[in-house]
Scaffold this motif. Structure first.
Motif, mmCIF file in Angstrom:
data_model
loop_
_atom_site.group_PDB
_atom_site.id
_atom_site.type_symbol
_atom_site.label_atom_id
_atom_site.label_comp_id
_atom_site.label_asym_id
_atom_site.label_seq_id
_atom_site.Cartn_x
_atom_site.Cartn_y
_atom_site.Cartn_z
ATOM 1 N N PHE A 63 6.666 18.604 6.932
ATOM 2 C CA PHE A 63 8.307 18.513 8.333
ATOM 3 C C PHE A 63 8.868 17.376 8.327
ATOM 4 O O PHE A 63 7.953 16.000 7.709
ATOM 5 C CB PHE A 63 8.345 18.941 9.221
ATOM 6 N N GLU A 64 9.873 16.802 9.015
ATOM 7 C CA GLU A 64 10.532 15.740 9.717
ATOM 8 C C GLU A 64 10.630 16.099 11.047
ATOM 9 O O GLU A 64 11.732 16.619 11.477
ATOM 10 C CB GLU A 64 11.845 15.114 8.470
ATOM 11 N N ARG A 92 16.157 14.855 1.291
ATOM 12 C CA ARG A 92 15.074 13.677 0.609
ATOM 13 C C ARG A 92 14.446 14.429 -0.036
ATOM 14 O O ARG A 92 13.742 15.847 0.069
ATOM 15 C CB ARG A 92 15.564 12.773 1.506
ATOM 16 N N ALA A 102 11.507 20.224 14.504
ATOM 17 C CA ALA A 102 11.642 19.593 12.877
ATOM 18 C C ALA A 102 11.851 20.263 11.996
ATOM 19 O O ALA A 102 12.476 21.328 12.481
ATOM 20 C CB ALA A 102 9.595 19.638 12.608
ATOM 21 N N ALA A 143 3.896 15.990 8.620
ATOM 22 C CA ALA A 143 4.382 14.872 7.465
ATOM 23 C C ALA A 143 3.914 15.508 6.403
ATOM 24 O O ALA A 143 3.906 15.392 5.575
ATOM 25 C CB ALA A 143 4.174 13.749 7.898
ATOM 26 N N LYS A 152 12.099 15.910 15.000
ATOM 27 C CA LYS A 152 13.405 15.534 15.599
ATOM 28 C C LYS A 152 12.803 14.728 16.617
ATOM 29 O O LYS A 152 11.844 15.072 17.379
ATOM 30 C CB LYS A 152 14.087 16.521 15.536
ATOM 31 N N THR A 166 5.114 14.736 20.162
ATOM 32 C CA THR A 166 5.451 15.037 18.923
ATOM 33 C C THR A 166 5.384 13.492 18.381
ATOM 34 O O THR A 166 6.033 12.624 17.284
ATOM 35 C CB THR A 166 7.304 15.463 18.446
ATOM 36 N N TRP A 192 14.261 24.728 10.392
ATOM 37 C CA TRP A 192 14.079 23.894 11.527
ATOM 38 C C TRP A 192 12.491 24.817 11.988
ATOM 39 O O TRP A 192 12.934 25.634 12.519
ATOM 40 C CB TRP A 192 14.990 22.936 11.806
ATOM 41 N N GLN A 199 2.483 13.364 14.391
ATOM 42 C CA GLN A 199 3.155 13.201 13.257
ATOM 43 C C GLN A 199 2.691 12.939 11.842
ATOM 44 O O GLN A 199 3.583 13.243 11.068
ATOM 45 C CB GLN A 199 3.845 12.092 13.076
ATOM 46 N N MET A 245 9.724 14.802 -0.272
ATOM 47 C CA MET A 245 9.190 15.114 0.481
ATOM 48 C C MET A 245 7.933 14.192 0.784
ATOM 49 O O MET A 245 7.873 14.041 -0.942
ATOM 50 C CB MET A 245 7.958 16.165 1.092
ATOM 51 N N SER A 246 7.419 13.127 1.365
ATOM 52 C CA SER A 246 6.771 12.676 1.712
ATOM 53 C C SER A 246 5.036 12.571 0.588
ATOM 54 O O SER A 246 4.171 11.982 0.773
ATOM 55 C CB SER A 246 6.470 11.901 2.796
ATOM 56 N N THR A 306 18.367 22.915 5.485
ATOM 57 C CA THR A 306 17.124 23.098 5.409
ATOM 58 C C THR A 306 17.002 23.578 7.194
ATOM 59 O O THR A 306 17.610 24.111 7.913
ATOM 60 C CB THR A 306 16.335 21.778 5.860
#
Length: 333
Positions: free
Chosen positions: A300-301, A235, A130, A296, A303, A286, A261, A292, A237-238, A259
């Motif tokens: 984190f995002e 972006r 991520a 989130a 990958k 993942t 990782w 997920q 963060m959700s 960022t």
């Protein structure tokens, strides 16, 4: 005198019996398939931080996929060097792996004159799990609500502001050092062995600002113990949708847009089939909805990676981080 080249019946029976016996015995002497014992997942940071939490989430799924226990082994200290070095020197058999950050697997080489390991030589990159944007937070005693206000504050309080990080060379250190250098505010850097102790000191007022994961920071943001200023990366963060990026607020420097990782690596010379199996199981983990959602929530995002994609990304990012470190003024230790 005539000789027959056709073996007699007794010879054929003996030969057949011998081959059958050898085939039956062969599996007993062949190496057992991987894995056939517990796997140790080293986390080169203290328990309680986002890296540790992610390791436990991934470790649980890996255990199910591999059919063996995955034991989390926290080895904090020296900006991730201690734990990462332990893996670099472990047997290349797939039973000792590391879940590290971009600092322990990349940026440390630009900060330390002598490292006990060389990532390119001593480790094999397995999977980039991520991307890890962070949230810039301050203690409530700091009378600011936006990034531009924070810049003015650190200038007005030259030499009086302390920022924390979870290790020299980690993104929180580099971004803080860049801010200090760009504003000529002489901020003080305080390095911790993990994110949890860093957050404790921020809440207690021993330091005034820090970059932290949403996982660790959000509960304290919601309770008012700390204040969110902005997030790194491109972006929002959700999990913190109302907190603007630093770039949105005018902080356009590369230091605020990149960022870190989180990723998996194993000792160099680990057999390719084992590397591929680990990568396959991490990817499978993942892709699961509960993982997920958890990732989130950390901010984190996820990958979609592989050993080959990770190696290519690592190679492409190195000059970016090297440039950032030089620009930040971070000193070799």
């Amino acid at each position: 005198m005539k000789f027959s080249i056709i073996p007699n019946r007794r010879a054929l029976l003996c030969a057949t019996a011998a081959v059958t016996t050898l085939c039956a015995l062969a599996p007993a002497h062949a190496q057992a398939p991987y894995p056939n014992k517990p796997v140790r997942l080293v986390v080169p940071f203290a328990a309680g931080g986002a890296t540790d939490v992610l390791a436990r989430v991934i470790g649980q799924k890996l255990s199910a996929g591999l059919g063996q226990p995955v034991i989390i082994d926290n080895r904090p200290g020296a900006a991730g060097i201690i734990g990462t070095d332990a893996v670099a020197k472990a047997a290349p058999d797939g039973y000792t792996i590391v879940l590290g950050l971009s600092n322990s697997l990349m940026t440390n080489e630009f900060l330390y004159e002598k490292l006990p390991y060389d990532t390119a030589r001593d480790l094999t990159l397995v999977y980039q799990i991520a991307m890890a944007p962070l949230v810039l937070v301050v203690h409530p005693s700091v009378p600011v609500k936006t990034a531009p206000e924070l810049l003015k504050y650190v200038v007005a309080n030259k030499g009086k502001v302390a920022y924390g990080s979870y290790g020299i060379g980690a993104y929180p250190h580099l971004a803080g050092a860049h801010m200090s250098l760009a504003t000529q505010s002489d901020m003080n850097h305080v390095a911790y062995k993990g994110e949890a102790p860093m957050m404790q000191d921020l809440i207690g007022g021993q330091i005034q600002m820090a970059y932290a994961s949403a996982l660790v920071a959000k509960p304290h943001i919601d309770s008012g113990k700390i204040r969110a200023i902005g997030v790194s990366g491109e972006r929002r963060m959700s999990t913190l949708p109302d907190v603007p990026t630093l770039a949105e607020q005018g902080l356009k420097d590369e230091a605020y847009r990149v960022t870190g990782w989180l990723a998996i690596a194993v000792p160099a010379k680990t057999p390719k089939p084992i590397v591929d199996r680990l990568a396959q199981e991490v990817r499978k983990a993942t892709q699961q909805p509960d993982v997920q959602q958890r990732v989130a929530a950390m901010g984190f995002e996820i990958k979609d990676s592989s050993p080959e994609l990770f190696a290519a990304a690592w190679k492409a990012e190195r000059p970016v981080w090297e440039r950032l470190i030089k620009q930040s003024g971070a000193k070799l230790e």
